[in-house]
Design a protein around this motif. Structure first.
Motif, PDB file in Angstrom:
ATOM      1  N   ARG A 194      31.992  10.710  31.039  1.00 55.29           N
ATOM      2  CA  ARG A 194      31.174  11.768  30.472  1.00 55.29           C
ATOM      3  C   ARG A 194      29.785  11.688  31.086  1.00 55.29           C
ATOM      4  NH1 ARG A 194      29.581  13.031  24.092  1.00 55.29           N
ATOM      5  NH2 ARG A 194      28.580  15.054  24.525  1.00 55.29           N
ATOM      6  N   VAL A 195      29.326  12.788  31.656  1.00 50.32           N
ATOM      7  CA  VAL A 195      28.037  12.833  32.334  1.00 50.32           C
ATOM      8  C   VAL A 195      27.144  13.830  31.603  1.00 50.32           C
ATOM      9  CG1 VAL A 195      26.822  13.180  34.509  1.00 50.32           C
ATOM     10  CG2 VAL A 195      29.190  12.357  34.527  1.00 50.32           C
ATOM     11  N   ILE A 196      26.009  13.352  31.124  1.00 49.47           N
ATOM     12  CA  ILE A 196      25.022  14.196  30.451  1.00 49.47           C
ATOM     13  C   ILE A 196      23.771  14.215  31.312  1.00 49.47           C
ATOM     14  CG2 ILE A 196      23.580  14.457  28.396  1.00 49.47           C
ATOM     15  CD1 ILE A 196      25.818  13.040  26.840  1.00 49.47           C
ATOM     16  N   ARG A 197      23.376  15.408  31.703  1.00 45.45           N
ATOM     17  CA  ARG A 197      22.216  15.557  32.594  1.00 45.45           C
ATOM     18  C   ARG A 197      21.101  16.240  31.823  1.00 45.45           C
ATOM     19  NH1 ARG A 197      26.812  17.052  35.588  1.00 45.45           N
ATOM     20  NH2 ARG A 197      27.286  15.620  37.321  1.00 45.45           N
ATOM     21  N   VAL A 198      19.951  15.579  31.746  1.00 46.00           N
ATOM     22  CA  VAL A 198      18.853  16.083  30.926  1.00 46.00           C
ATOM     23  C   VAL A 198      17.812  16.777  31.797  1.00 46.00           C
ATOM     24  CG1 VAL A 198      19.223  14.302  29.191  1.00 46.00           C
ATOM     25  CG2 VAL A 198      17.597  13.893  31.026  1.00 46.00           C
ATOM     26  N   PRO A 199      17.309  17.928  31.346  1.00 46.41           N
ATOM     27  CA  PRO A 199      16.231  18.592  32.089  1.00 46.41           C
ATOM     28  C   PRO A 199      14.913  17.858  31.886  1.00 46.41           C
ATOM     29  CG  PRO A 199      16.708  19.786  30.072  1.00 46.41           C
ATOM     30  CD  PRO A 199      17.727  18.686  30.156  1.00 46.41           C
ATOM     31  N   ASP A 200      13.969  18.101  32.793  1.00 49.08           N
ATOM     32  CA  ASP A 200      12.650  17.472  32.679  1.00 49.08           C
ATOM     33  C   ASP A 200      11.925  17.977  31.444  1.00 49.08           C
ATOM     34  OD1 ASP A 200      13.190  16.235  35.038  1.00 49.08           O
ATOM     35  OD2 ASP A 200      11.943  17.543  36.269  1.00 49.08           O
TER      36      ASP A 200
END
Length: 424
Positions: free
Chosen positions: A52-58
């Motif tokens: 599971r890959v969670i990518r957070v915005p700046d």
């Protein structure tokens, strides 16, 4: 698992390491969640190959990522990672938090204390090591203090080589028993290249099919040593007419390196490709007569291992993790770091002795694909996780019995050369 790099947001070897490790762990049956930064066009939350890959915005304020804004950018990024991780932990109860380098230290420490689970930290490099033992400015000393703190907070620390294990214990005052050595790895199948792909590369980048083709791959930073390859090229071109160098990579030192190439009048003998994805990089390595890794500072040398898996013949600096790779059977010609003359002589020797070149290539490829396959590396990391869980439980039990609190944190940031004589 917390990392500031994860595909498609990849800057260097750290992102490839986290990607391969997490998928190898998932393939072995473990539940893995990676939290990293967002990349344009990439999903915010997805499952890829079991991970599971969670990518957070700046978080605002928005900063351009550069040395002047690095600390502010990192703090904003860690806030975003912490929020995303806490939301995930409402769904699952992780047994371990794994931080990759100092850029995720604050989020990792917060999760450790909030969740009551052990923190494992992988130190892929150190700020002092990148500057040959010195901390020349305020930014360098600040990064060093965060690295120190991360290793203090961690229940166990992972190093990619015995060289890095020594460096980490010296720099951060760690007991050696707290640090485990687990190398980087390769997926052998990802580095198999067809004969047709090799011919295509040589037609595209060589002056002729038979002219020598050299490869440098890696970030364009001073410690990777590309400046020494460029300095060696004039004499190599005289010895081997038509010789070309392909540079696969990008980085903050790129303008200075291109200016050096212009001063040396290297012209079309150097081709600058920028960042090159894995499959294309494998073809370049397989097609090259020689892959050069002349680093001044190298904790491990993933690009050397990958080039070996593709079948390249290697010239490596006799330093750090590169020397260790050679000691562990990854056959190569070794040269002193920072010596253009030695690089030129080693390359010439390989180009003139095809039997030696092929023998080194075969031996290096066999060791890389046998001893450094990612499933084997993942097993070693899991062993560190298990040890961290045991130690965390033992500490908790001891605290319940004695009522004693841990020793308060004390960080001292020294001046001077931290690795000058191996004892500081």
């Amino acid at each position: 698992m917390l990392s500031w790099e994860y595909p498609p947001a990849v800057v260097g070897g750290l992102g490839r390491h986290v990607h391969a490790l997490s998928e190898a762990m998932a393939a072995a049956g473990h539940e893995v969640t990676v939290i990293s930064r967002h990349a344009p066009g990439a999903p915010a939350d997805e499952i890829v190959n079991g991970v599971r890959v969670i990518r957070v915005p700046d978080d605002p304020p928005l900063f351009e990522f550069n040395p002047e804004t690095l600390l502010a950018w990192t703090m904003a990024f860690n806030h975003a990672v912490t929020r995303a991780a806490l939301a995930v932990c409402d769904e699952i109860q992780p047994e371990v938090v794994h931080a990759h380098d100092w850029l995720v230290a604050h989020a990792a420490a917060t999760l450790k204390h909030h969740l009551g689970v052990p923190l494992v930290a992988t130190m892929h490099a150190t700020e002092a090591g990148r500057h040959q033992g010195w901390l020349p400015g305020d930014l360098n000393r600040s990064i060093h203090s965060v690295e120190w703190w991360l290793t203090y907070e961690a229940r166990r620390v992972l190093a990619c080589s015995e060289y890095m294990r020594w460096q980490i214990t010296q720099l951060f005052e760690l007991p050696p028993a707290k640090v485990d050595t687990v190398p980087n790895g390769v997926h052998p199948q990802d580095w198999k290249v067809s004969a047709a792909a090799v011919r295509t590369v040589r037609r595209t980048y060589g002056s002729t099919l038979d002219a020598p083709l050299l490869l440098f791959s890696g970030r364009l930073v001073y410690e990777k040593g590309l400046q020494d390859i460029l300095a060696a090229l004039p004499r190599l071109r005289r010895r081997h007419p038509g010789l070309r160098l392909v540079v696969a990579g990008d980085g903050p030192y790129g303008d200075e390196l291109r200016a050096q190439a212009r001063r040396l009048r290297l012209g079309k003998s150097v081709q600058w490709l920028g960042f090159v994805p894995g499959r294309q990089l494998a073809s370049l390595a397989a097609a090259a007569d020689c892959a050069l890794v002349p680093s001044i500072y190298e904790p491990f040398g993933m690009v050397a291992l990958e080039a070996a898996a593709a079948g390249a013949t290697l010239v490596l600096s006799d330093t750090g993790g590169l020397a260790e790779l050679a000691k562990n059977g990854v056959s190569a010609l070794q040269v002193p770091a920072g010596s253009p003359a030695a690089i030129a002589d080693a390359v010439s020797r390989l180009l003139r002795d095809e039997v030696l070149s092929r023998r080194l290539s075969r031996q290096a490829r066999a060791v890389a694909t046998r001893d450094y396959a990612w499933p084997r590396i993942a097993e070693q990391v899991i062993e560190t996780y298990e040890q961290a869980v045991i130690e965390e439980r033992e500490l908790a039990a001891a605290l319940r019995r004695t009522g004693r609190a841990p020793t308060p944190l004390r960080i001292v940031v020294p001046d001077g050369n931290l690795l000058a004589d191996g004892t500081d």
